[in-house]
Design a protein around this motif. Structure first.
Motif, PDB file in Angstrom:
ATOM      1  N   GLU A 351       0.837  -1.188   0.000  1.00 16.57           N
ATOM      2  CA  GLU A 351       0.000   0.000   0.000  1.00 16.57           C
ATOM      3  C   GLU A 351       0.871   1.237   0.000  1.00 16.57           C
ATOM      4  O   GLU A 351       2.030   1.203   0.439  1.00 16.57           O
ATOM      5  N   MET A 363      -3.455   4.020  -0.021  1.00 17.06           N
ATOM      6  CA  MET A 363      -3.823   3.917  -1.435  1.00 17.06           C
ATOM      7  C   MET A 363      -3.408   2.518  -1.898  1.00 17.06           C
ATOM      8  O   MET A 363      -2.230   2.182  -1.877  1.00 17.06           O
ATOM      9  N   GLN A 364      -4.387   1.701  -2.279  1.00 19.32           N
ATOM     10  CA  GLN A 364      -4.113   0.314  -2.647  1.00 19.32           C
ATOM     11  C   GLN A 364      -4.594   0.036  -4.068  1.00 19.32           C
ATOM     12  O   GLN A 364      -5.650   0.509  -4.488  1.00 19.32           O
ATOM     13  N   TYR A 365      -3.810  -0.777  -4.783  1.00 22.45           N
ATOM     14  CA  TYR A 365      -4.155  -1.099  -6.170  1.00 22.45           C
ATOM     15  C   TYR A 365      -5.273  -2.139  -6.194  1.00 22.45           C
ATOM     16  O   TYR A 365      -5.177  -3.195  -5.562  1.00 22.45           O
ATOM     17  N   LEU A 366      -6.356  -1.834  -6.951  1.00 22.24           N
ATOM     18  CA  LEU A 366      -7.504  -2.719  -7.081  1.00 22.24           C
ATOM     19  C   LEU A 366      -7.595  -3.354  -8.456  1.00 22.24           C
ATOM     20  O   LEU A 366      -8.217  -4.408  -8.616  1.00 22.24           O
ATOM     21  N   TYR A 370     -11.679   0.295 -11.197  1.00 14.66           N
ATOM     22  CA  TYR A 370     -11.476   1.352 -10.198  1.00 14.66           C
ATOM     23  C   TYR A 370     -10.009   1.745 -10.059  1.00 14.66           C
ATOM     24  O   TYR A 370      -9.679   2.847  -9.636  1.00 14.66           O
ATOM     25  N   TRP A 372      -7.370   2.280  -8.356  1.00 16.90           N
ATOM     26  CA  TRP A 372      -6.828   2.517  -7.018  1.00 16.90           C
ATOM     27  C   TRP A 372      -7.960   2.769  -6.034  1.00 16.90           C
ATOM     28  O   TRP A 372      -8.923   3.492  -6.330  1.00 16.90           O
ATOM     29  N   GLY A 373      -7.812   2.189  -4.835  1.00 10.77           N
ATOM     30  CA  GLY A 373      -8.749   2.446  -3.757  1.00 10.77           C
ATOM     31  C   GLY A 373      -8.092   3.245  -2.651  1.00 10.77           C
ATOM     32  O   GLY A 373      -6.883   3.089  -2.383  1.00 10.77           O
ATOM     33  N   PHE A 374      -8.870   4.104  -2.015  1.00 11.12           N
ATOM     34  CA  PHE A 374      -8.341   4.991  -0.980  1.00 11.12           C
ATOM     35  C   PHE A 374      -9.123   4.798   0.309  1.00 11.12           C
ATOM     36  O   PHE A 374     -10.365   4.765   0.294  1.00 11.12           O
ATOM     37  N   ASN A 375      -8.418   4.700   1.433  1.00 16.00           N
ATOM     38  CA  ASN A 375      -9.063   4.555   2.728  1.00 16.00           C
ATOM     39  C   ASN A 375      -8.455   5.538   3.719  1.00 16.00           C
ATOM     40  O   ASN A 375      -7.224   5.701   3.780  1.00 16.00           O
TER      41      ASN A 375
END
Length: 712
Positions: A351, A363-366, A370, A372-375
């Motif tokens: 991440e 920021m993680q690759y999906l 989508y 990239w996902g962000f949390n």
């Protein structure tokens, strides 16, 4: 009475009073802990002869990478230039701002007897510290202005000054009708410039375009550097993205990524971000990501000029040129929700971390669609500067505005025995200068920062994450890189060298005025011509408390606009190399010490009398014959009084550690077995120090012979 061991808790604690920390250490410099015992820090050595190989400006960023042909390259970004270091040589790859432009006839104005030249170039747009190259000039006033020059001062929007190597022989204007000028990209600040109004405030911390009473990082030049394969991506904070295609034969200047995209036939080249806070390449997926960017607008023919400091944009996978989202690629963007600006981002294996001024995101690759996902991981936290964080062994450590944090899946505050001592002694107006780096060989994270009375980094604090210990000291470093491709951690020392604004007309003058001293340490050593001068103060562009003719040189007079260079040249150096200071061709000693908090007998009911001490120390790792150090006991009547005259006891090794004639390590060492002293006090502190070349040491558990000696 039986002998008493002087055995202390590891680490340094300044969170309480000296006496309340009895049994611990209270002060130190150039000392670390290994397995719970203090030892002298390792030395440092320039990667090449700094009197021959050096760079211009204050280095704030480094990036080390390997090329396909085996080249081991290190990018160095300063406030004035961009370099690629290869084999110890610093090669200038600073981008050009534009093509060469013709100047009006006779653009140079000079005064007889002066080296200062005024240049006229209508709407030049340059900044002080920028380098410009002139060509086609003819002689005027006995000098010819051709070649590369540093812009010294900006007079107005149409004129600026430069300094020639020799003075003009007459007062005149000239240069002829064929003069051209080509500018490198504008230099940034070596330090913050405080001010009020648009552009004087925060581009790196507040809302976009807002003025403030304190300048917060817009003027300070910070680079982000990363490699895309064997090529280099570079972006100055709030600037455009540059690309350097590996070329170690000519070291051609880097060019804008936008221009390359357009040249490669991508119509979307016009949508490459023209401004960003930071870039990096995701190490596994190989996306170029811009943190803070112009947004993409499909209804406009080019990228909008509006800048969003909370926007994350990324190009297509494995493609640095394509920034236009479509169904056939993975380019895209997303705006973060918590904070007013992105401060920094770090890439990891699983991440990427993004720090805003108030929160931490991952920021993680999906993958498509989508990408990239962000949390949001944590809100209501802070980070001191864009370079104040580092990831080691999948744990990220950073300095906040008032405490230290870690993240290894969850955010945690790191307990710190130096928290009050550190955060009450930071020059917050220069906080963006704070840098952080790992020293993995010693399980350490280092932070360098400017102390309260300094305009430059002059102090450090270290966290040993394996033993959970803190220690501190003083040292000037402006960038750090711990790379597996180099044998030792690398650190940069640098100032933006200046010039005499007033001639030094006497050998007895003790104040020296410069054009700009903002990046010089508060005290230090400079060289003017062949004279070396030490100084104790730096205020108002004047070095004060000067000692002339230092280090065996001869005090002399010096003409106006003579270069003033720091005695330690700008350089990248290896740390943990040897045991001495190798930043100059002539090696000097590293002065190291650690001092305990006060101890007493029976809570100080009686005075204590010490008549002998039995040292316990190792000199292994030294490089000289018969190395020595000093052990002291410092007595005083109570916590509110000064220390009395201490015992000063030399501890001398009888072993030869010279690598030529001796050995670096001995299984059984011989050194001073006991020292006799006569010392009396209600409480005492223990101190060990060394000031010699080639000396290395680690403290064990010394013992003292102490007995009660009355109540007053």
């Amino acid at each position: 009475m039986p002998l008493q061991k002087l055995q202390y808790r590891p680490g340094v604690n300044r969170e309480g009073t000296n006496y309340s920390n009895e049994g611990g250490f209270y002060q130190c410099d150039k000392v670390r802990f290994r397995s719970g015992y203090p030892e002298k820090l390792g030395g440092w050595q320039s990667i090449s002869d700094p009197t021959v190989y050096t760079y211009k400006g204050v280095a704030r960023s480094m990036w080390n990478w390997g090329a396909l042909d085996g080249s081991n390259l290190n990018a160095v970004g300063t406030n004035q230039k961009l370099y690629v270091e290869n084999g110890g040589d610093y090669n200038d790859i600073t981008p050009w701002a534009d093509v060469a432009q013709a100047l009006a006839n006779n653009p140079f104005s000079m005064t007889s007897g002066s080296k200062l030249v005024t240049v006229t170039d209508t709407a030049h747009g340059a900044t002080a510290g920028t380098w410009v190259t002139f060509a086609g000039a003819t002689a005027a006033g006995g000098i010819t202005i051709n070649g590369a020059y540093e812009i010294i001062t900006i007079v107005d929007g149409n004129t600026y000054t430069i300094i020639n190597a020799t003075a003009a022989s007459s007062t005149t204007v000239g240069g002829g009708a064929g003069v051209t000028a080509r500018y490198q990209i504008n230099a940034g600040g070596a330090t913050y410039t405080q001010g009020v109004g648009f552009g004087a405030g925060s581009w790196g911390r507040g809302g976009w375009g807002s003025g403030t009473t304190v300048g917060v990082g817009q003027q300070l030049r910070l680079w982000t550097l990363d490699n895309f394969g064997q090529d280099l991506l570079a972006a100055p904070r709030n600037g455009v993205i540059y690309y350097w295609a590996k070329d170690i034969s000519t070291y051609a200047p880097a060019v804008t990524l936008k221009s390359l995209a357009s040249s490669a036939g991508y119509s979307s080249g016009t949508f490459v971000p023209t401004q960003t806070l930071q870039i990096f390449v995701s190490p596994t997926q190989r996306f170029v990501i811009a943190f803070g960017s112009n947004p993409y607008d499909p209804n406009q023919a080019t990228v909008p000029t509006t800048f969003d400091p909370m926007l994350v944009r990324w190009a297509d996978q494995e493609n640095t040129y394509d920034w236009v989202p479509s169904a056939s690629n993975q380019a895209g963007e997303l705006r973060l929700s918590n904070g007013s600006t992105i401060v920094t981002a770090l890439h990891g294996r699983q991440e990427n971390l993004i720090f805003t001024d108030t929160a931490l995101f991952v920021m993680q690759y999906l993958g498509p669609p989508y990408v990239w996902g962000f949390n949001l991981i944590e809100a209501n936290l802070s980070i001191m500067s864009p370079n104040a964080a580092v990831t080691v062994n999948n744990v990220t450590y950073w300095m906040g505005m008032d405490k230290f944090y870690s993240y290894g899946g969850t955010v945690a505050t790191i307990p710190c025995t130096l928290r009050q001592f550190i955060f009450e002694n930071i020059n917050q107006s220069q906080a963006y200068q704070v840098i952080c780096g790992s020293n993995e060989g010693f399980n350490e994270v280092w932070w360098y920062y400017p102390s309260a009375n300094s305009q430059v980094n002059d102090s450090y604090v270290i966290y040993n994450y394996l033993e959970k210990l803190w220690y501190y000291g003083s040292l000037n470093r402006t960038a750090w890189m711990d790379s597996a491709l180099r044998p030792y951690p690398m650190a940069a020392f640098s100032v933006q060298n200046s010039y005499l604004s007033v001639a030094v007309s006497s050998t007895s003058i003790t104040s020296v005025s410069l054009v700009d001293t903002s990046s010089y340490p508060a005290s230090g050593t400079v060289q003017i011509d062949s004279e070396i001068i030490t100084y104790t103060g730096n205020s108002g562009n004047t070095l004060t408390g000067c000692t002339r003719g230092a280090y065996g040189t001869t005090a002399a007079t010096h003409t106006q606009y003579t270069p003033v260079t720091n005695y330690v040249p700008n350089q990248v150096m290896y740390h943990e190399y040897g045991v001495d200071d190798g930043s100059r061709p002539t090696v000097s000693a590293i002065e190291a010490y650690i001092q305990s908090s006060d101890f007493d007998i029976g809570d100080g009911h009686n005075f204590g009398f010490v008549w002998r001490m039995l040292p316990d120390v190792t000199f292994n790792g030294s490089t000289v014959n018969d190395p020595q150090l000093t052990m002291q006991l410092k007595p005083r009547v109570n916590s509110g009084t000064a220390y009395s005259v201490p015992s000063v006891d030399a501890v001398v090794s009888a072993d030869n550690f010279d690598p030529v004639a001796g050995a670096r390590y001995y299984t059984i060492e011989t050194y001073t077995g006991q020292v006799y002293t006569r010392l009396r006090g209600r409480q005492m502190a223990f101190r060990i120090s060394s000031t010699g070349i080639g000396v290395n040491w680690q403290l064990g558990v010394p013992r003292i012979d102490i007995r009660p000696d009355g109540r007053r």
